[in-house]
Every structure is written in structure tokens, then in C-alpha cells.
Design a protein around this motif. Structure first.
Motif, mmCIF file in Angstrom:
data_model
loop_
_atom_site.group_PDB
_atom_site.id
_atom_site.type_symbol
_atom_site.label_atom_id
_atom_site.label_comp_id
_atom_site.label_asym_id
_atom_site.label_seq_id
_atom_site.Cartn_x
_atom_site.Cartn_y
_atom_site.Cartn_z
ATOM 1 N N GLY A 193 36.231 44.536 40.893
ATOM 2 C CA GLY A 193 36.258 44.046 42.261
ATOM 3 C C GLY A 193 37.654 43.619 42.678
ATOM 4 O O GLY A 193 38.651 43.927 42.017
ATOM 5 N N GLY A 194 37.732 42.875 43.754
ATOM 6 C CA GLY A 194 39.029 42.543 44.327
ATOM 7 C C GLY A 194 39.672 41.279 43.807
ATOM 8 O O GLY A 194 40.862 41.048 44.049
ATOM 9 N N HIS A 195 38.935 40.435 43.069
ATOM 10 C CA HIS A 195 39.474 39.166 42.608
ATOM 11 C C HIS A 195 40.098 39.286 41.217
ATOM 12 O O HIS A 195 39.838 40.234 40.473
ATOM 13 C CB HIS A 195 38.389 38.093 42.600
ATOM 14 C CG HIS A 195 37.817 37.818 43.961
ATOM 15 N ND1 HIS A 195 38.565 37.293 44.991
ATOM 16 C CD2 HIS A 195 36.572 38.013 44.470
ATOM 17 C CE1 HIS A 195 37.817 37.163 46.061
ATOM 18 N NE2 HIS A 195 36.603 37.597 45.782
ATOM 19 N N ALA A 196 40.899 38.305 40.882
ATOM 20 C CA ALA A 196 41.567 38.321 39.580
ATOM 21 C C ALA A 196 40.578 38.130 38.443
ATOM 22 O O ALA A 196 40.761 38.669 37.347
ATOM 23 C CB ALA A 196 42.646 37.233 39.527
ATOM 24 N N VAL A 197 39.520 37.356 38.689
ATOM 25 C CA VAL A 197 38.533 37.057 37.649
ATOM 26 C C VAL A 197 37.317 37.964 37.827
ATOM 27 O O VAL A 197 36.678 37.964 38.880
ATOM 28 C CB VAL A 197 38.101 35.578 37.717
ATOM 29 C CG1 VAL A 197 37.014 35.294 36.687
ATOM 30 C CG2 VAL A 197 39.306 34.668 37.476
ATOM 31 N N GLN A 198 37.031 38.733 36.790
ATOM 32 C CA GLN A 198 35.900 39.658 36.784
ATOM 33 C C GLN A 198 34.940 39.242 35.670
ATOM 34 O O GLN A 198 35.305 39.235 34.494
ATOM 35 C CB GLN A 198 36.384 41.090 36.559
ATOM 36 C CG GLN A 198 37.365 41.584 37.609
ATOM 37 C CD GLN A 198 36.693 41.801 38.959
ATOM 38 O OE1 GLN A 198 35.754 42.582 39.079
ATOM 39 N NE2 GLN A 198 37.162 41.088 39.975
ATOM 40 N N LEU A 199 33.709 38.894 36.059
ATOM 41 C CA LEU A 199 32.714 38.443 35.103
ATOM 42 C C LEU A 199 31.637 39.503 34.928
ATOM 43 O O LEU A 199 31.104 40.028 35.910
ATOM 44 C CB LEU A 199 32.065 37.141 35.583
ATOM 45 C CG LEU A 199 30.948 36.576 34.700
ATOM 46 C CD1 LEU A 199 31.500 36.095 33.366
ATOM 47 C CD2 LEU A 199 30.200 35.462 35.416
ATOM 48 N N TYR A 200 31.309 39.791 33.675
ATOM 49 C CA TYR A 200 30.265 40.761 33.345
ATOM 50 C C TYR A 200 29.209 40.014 32.540
ATOM 51 O O TYR A 200 29.451 39.612 31.400
ATOM 52 C CB TYR A 200 30.867 41.922 32.557
ATOM 53 C CG TYR A 200 32.026 42.559 33.286
ATOM 54 C CD1 TYR A 200 31.815 43.546 34.243
ATOM 55 C CD2 TYR A 200 33.340 42.136 33.054
ATOM 56 C CE1 TYR A 200 32.876 44.104 34.953
ATOM 57 C CE2 TYR A 200 34.404 42.681 33.745
ATOM 58 C CZ TYR A 200 34.170 43.671 34.698
ATOM 59 O OH TYR A 200 35.229 44.212 35.393
ATOM 60 N N SER A 201 28.032 39.817 33.159
ATOM 61 C CA SER A 201 27.099 38.888 32.541
ATOM 62 C C SER A 201 25.682 39.143 33.042
ATOM 63 O O SER A 201 25.391 40.160 33.678
ATOM 64 C CB SER A 201 27.541 37.449 32.838
ATOM 65 O OG SER A 201 26.801 36.521 32.089
ATOM 66 N N ALA A 256 31.211 38.994 40.153
ATOM 67 C CA ALA A 256 30.216 38.950 39.082
ATOM 68 C C ALA A 256 29.445 40.264 39.061
ATOM 69 O O ALA A 256 28.918 40.692 40.091
ATOM 70 C CB ALA A 256 29.256 37.780 39.289
ATOM 71 N N TRP A 257 29.410 40.870 37.898
ATOM 72 C CA TRP A 257 28.727 42.150 37.716
ATOM 73 C C TRP A 257 27.583 41.974 36.727
ATOM 74 O O TRP A 257 27.769 41.443 35.646
ATOM 75 C CB TRP A 257 29.702 43.212 37.204
ATOM 76 C CG TRP A 257 30.901 43.375 38.083
ATOM 77 C CD1 TRP A 257 32.109 42.769 37.945
ATOM 78 C CD2 TRP A 257 30.988 44.191 39.255
ATOM 79 N NE1 TRP A 257 32.962 43.143 38.953
ATOM 80 C CE2 TRP A 257 32.299 44.025 39.779
ATOM 81 C CE3 TRP A 257 30.099 45.032 39.912
ATOM 82 C CZ2 TRP A 257 32.729 44.687 40.919
ATOM 83 C CZ3 TRP A 257 30.536 45.692 41.061
ATOM 84 C CH2 TRP A 257 31.836 45.524 41.549
ATOM 85 N N ARG A 258 26.404 42.434 37.115
ATOM 86 C CA ARG A 258 25.218 42.292 36.264
ATOM 87 C C ARG A 258 25.261 43.303 35.113
ATOM 88 O O ARG A 258 25.505 44.490 35.322
ATOM 89 C CB ARG A 258 23.947 42.500 37.086
ATOM 90 C CG ARG A 258 22.656 42.239 36.312
ATOM 91 C CD ARG A 258 21.442 42.456 37.204
ATOM 92 N NE ARG A 258 20.210 42.140 36.510
ATOM 93 C CZ ARG A 258 19.564 42.992 35.712
ATOM 94 N NH1 ARG A 258 20.037 44.212 35.515
ATOM 95 N NH2 ARG A 258 18.441 42.628 35.119
ATOM 96 N N VAL A 259 25.008 42.801 33.917
ATOM 97 C CA VAL A 259 24.956 43.638 32.717
ATOM 98 C C VAL A 259 23.516 43.603 32.198
ATOM 99 O O VAL A 259 23.065 42.580 31.683
ATOM 100 C CB VAL A 259 25.930 43.131 31.629
ATOM 101 C CG1 VAL A 259 25.806 43.966 30.353
ATOM 102 C CG2 VAL A 259 27.364 43.163 32.153
#
Length: 323
Positions: free
Chosen positions: A66-74, A100-103
């Protein structure tokens, strides 16, 4: 004379082959004796087709960005909520933004074994985080972006985010603050204790295809001991059975005293949601969690926080969207 074959034949005719086969399998289970060398046999139950005794990727698949510096995969599990509760609290306090990306970790998804996620976390467990140097730009799309910092394991992600963004020391007290050691101690208490609740009690009580009394009793006893640790600490009494005074390390209303910290945010998704009856079916009733009034009061305080309520929704497919 050995009449067992005749009895078995009659049972098959009367009950049906599938029922008798299951009965035989269960009988073998309780007669189990470990062999000299363990061999992998796929297990039944919810996670039977997911788990293997080997690591590494099983399919190709890149992680989205995505566009932000912090990318969460959870995912919205207790381990995932540790991080998202902190991130949402940080959003309210500091304005932290993230993607936040759903895994999906079930047998229908197996996203945790795709090559992109395994690169982010070689242990193939959620959550995982990629921290880029800045928000995404057009130059980054053209290939000019430096590789991100990867962070995996929930406690490591929590500490990383606190070190990067918690300038006030609100969630992780700063070096020199006496609360820091207490905060880290309870944070890692959760890290060490929760596997007995999740992988131990939760699995054998809620998920296992066969209910084994010894396993359920073993882990139920340990989880209740852990709840009693929290109950006594949150009551503000040290060695409550020996004395009534508050000690220098007494907890309440939060784990580290008067202020909520990252330790509470990591503990609540497991133990708070347990006493609230939100995990493992009717486990709260089974464990008689109403006995732990101080834990319940703490869980209520935590659950009323807007950041916590939002954090418990991230990467879930259902829930109240009015926050």
C-alpha cells in the motif's frame, strides 16, 4: 476360543463399517506408545491439512504493498490483535497510519505459506510487518525504493513500533523509567504463557478432533493458574495469601499500575477476551472465569478503549464497522 473376529464382524454388520473403524481408531489412540522414530501422518481436525513438519513456501505469491511506510500482514486472531490494538492506539495518539493486509491461514487459503509471506516471516506465522523508509512515491514505483525492514513475531513488532513511534513513552516506558522493566516483564509473560492457552488448552479443548481428558485437564489447570497470577497481580496485592499490603510491584488497574501500556495491549487479546467469552467457544464457562473479578474488570476497561475496539476489528471479515 478367540471370538473377537466374530464379535467384530457382527459389530460391523450392526453398526456400519465407518462407525466401527472410528471406534477402532479411537481405541488405538488411547493405546498409543511412541515409536523409536517419529513419522509424519496427516492429522484430522481443523488444522490437520495445514500443519506439516517442514518449513518454507508451498506456492508462489507476492505480498501487496500500500501507500504507507508501515505494511502489516496479519489476521484478526489474538496474536494479530496484539499488534493492531497497539497500532490503533498509536493512530489515536500520534496519527500513525499503516496498511493492513489479511493473511488467510486456514486450509482454504494457506497465505502464510506463499513465497512473499515466507520472505517476510520464515516461520510462516502471523503477524509480519514490512517497514519502508517512507510513504510510497512515484519513484518507488519506478524501482528506486530501498528494501524494507522486516519484523516478525508479535512482541518484536510491538517493540519495534514503540521504538520508532512512541516518542512519549506512553506504551513502552523509556530507558531509565522504572516502569520499563515491569512493562517488558509482563509483555514477555504473555509471550511465554499464551502458548499454553492457545496451542495447549485452545487446541485440545476446542479444535482437536478427539477430546483427550489428560490433555484438556493439563492445560485447563495451567490456564487457571495463569488467570490466578493475573487476578492476584491486578488486585494490587503481593503474596495476597500471606499479607494484605500493596507491594512496590503491585498491579491494578492495569498491569503496570495506573497507566495502560503495551503489556496490557498484548495480554488483553488472549486473557481479556478469554474471560469475556470471546475465544474457544464456551471455554469461559468451562474454566469458571467469573472467579477472576479483577481480570474481568481489567478486561472491561481494556475493551472500552476505542483503539482496542478498532484493533480487534482489523483483518477480520466481520464485526461492527462503526468505529
Amino acid at each position: 476360543l478367540n471370538h473377537a473376529p466374530l464379535v467384530l464382524t457382527a459389530a460391523v454388520a450392526f453398526l456400519g463399517g465407518a462407525v466401527v473403524a472410528r471406534a477402532i481408531a479411537l481405541s488405538a489412540l488411547f493405546r498409543y506408545r511412541p515409536s523409536k522414530v517419529w513419522k509424519f501422518v496427516p492429522q484430522g481436525g481443523k488444522w490437520g491439512s495445514v500443519n506439516r513438519p517442514s518449513a518454507g513456501s508451498r506456492s508462489r505469491g507476492e505480498l501487496p504493498r500500500g501507500g504507507h511506510a508501515v505494511q502489516l500482514y496479519s489476521l484478526g486472531t489474538p496474536n494479530g490483535m496484539k499488534v493492531t490494538c497497539l497500532m490503533e492506539e498509536m493512530n489515536l495518539r500520534y496519527g500513525l497510519e499503516y496498511d493492513a493486509w489479511r493473511v488467510g491461514i486456514g486450509s482454504d487459503d494457506l497465505d502464510q505459506f506463499k513465497s512473499g509471506f515466507v520472505e517476510a516471516n520464515p516461520n510462516s506465522k502471523i503477524p509480519a510487518l514490512l517497514h519502508y523508509s517512507d510513504d510510497r512515491t512515484d519513484d518507488d514505483d519506478a524501482g528506486g525504493e530501498s528494501p524494507p525492514t522486516r519484523v516478525f513475531e508479535s512482541a518484536a513488532i510491538v517493540m519495534h513500533l514503540c521504538e520508532e513511534y512512541d516518542v512519549d513513552g506512553a506504551f513502552l516506558p523509556k530507558v531509565g523509567d522504572p516502569r520499563r522493566a515491569e512493562c517488558l516483564s509482563w509483555l514477555f509473560w504473555t509471550q511465554g504463557s499464551a502458548p499454553f492457552l492457545g496451542g495447549g488448552f485452545g487446541h485440545f479443548y476446542h479444535y482437536a478432533p478427539v477430546k483427550i481428558k489428560y490433555a484438556v485437564d493439563r492445560y485447563a489447570m495451567e490456564v487457571k493458574r495463569q488467570l490466578d497470577v493475573l487476578e492476584r497481580h491486578l488486585a494490587g496485592a503481593v503474596h495476597q495469601d500471606l499479607c494484605e499490603r500493596r507491594g512496590p510491584y503491585a498491579g491494578g488497574p492495569y498491569l503496570c499500575g495506573d497507566e495502560m501500556t503495551a503489556a496490557d495491549l498484548c495480554c488483553y487479546p488472549w486473557y481479556g477476551r478469554l474471560v469475556e467469552g470471546k475465544i474457544y467457544g464456551d471455554a469461559s464457562e468451562f474454566l469458571s472465569t467469573l472467579e477472576y473479578s479483577n481480570v474481568i474488570a481489567w478486561a472491561r476497561r481494556m475493551g472500552e478503549r476505542k483503539g482496542v475496539r478498532r484493533g480487534c476489528m482489523v483483518n477480520r471479515s466481520s464485526g461492527d464497522s462503526g468505529l
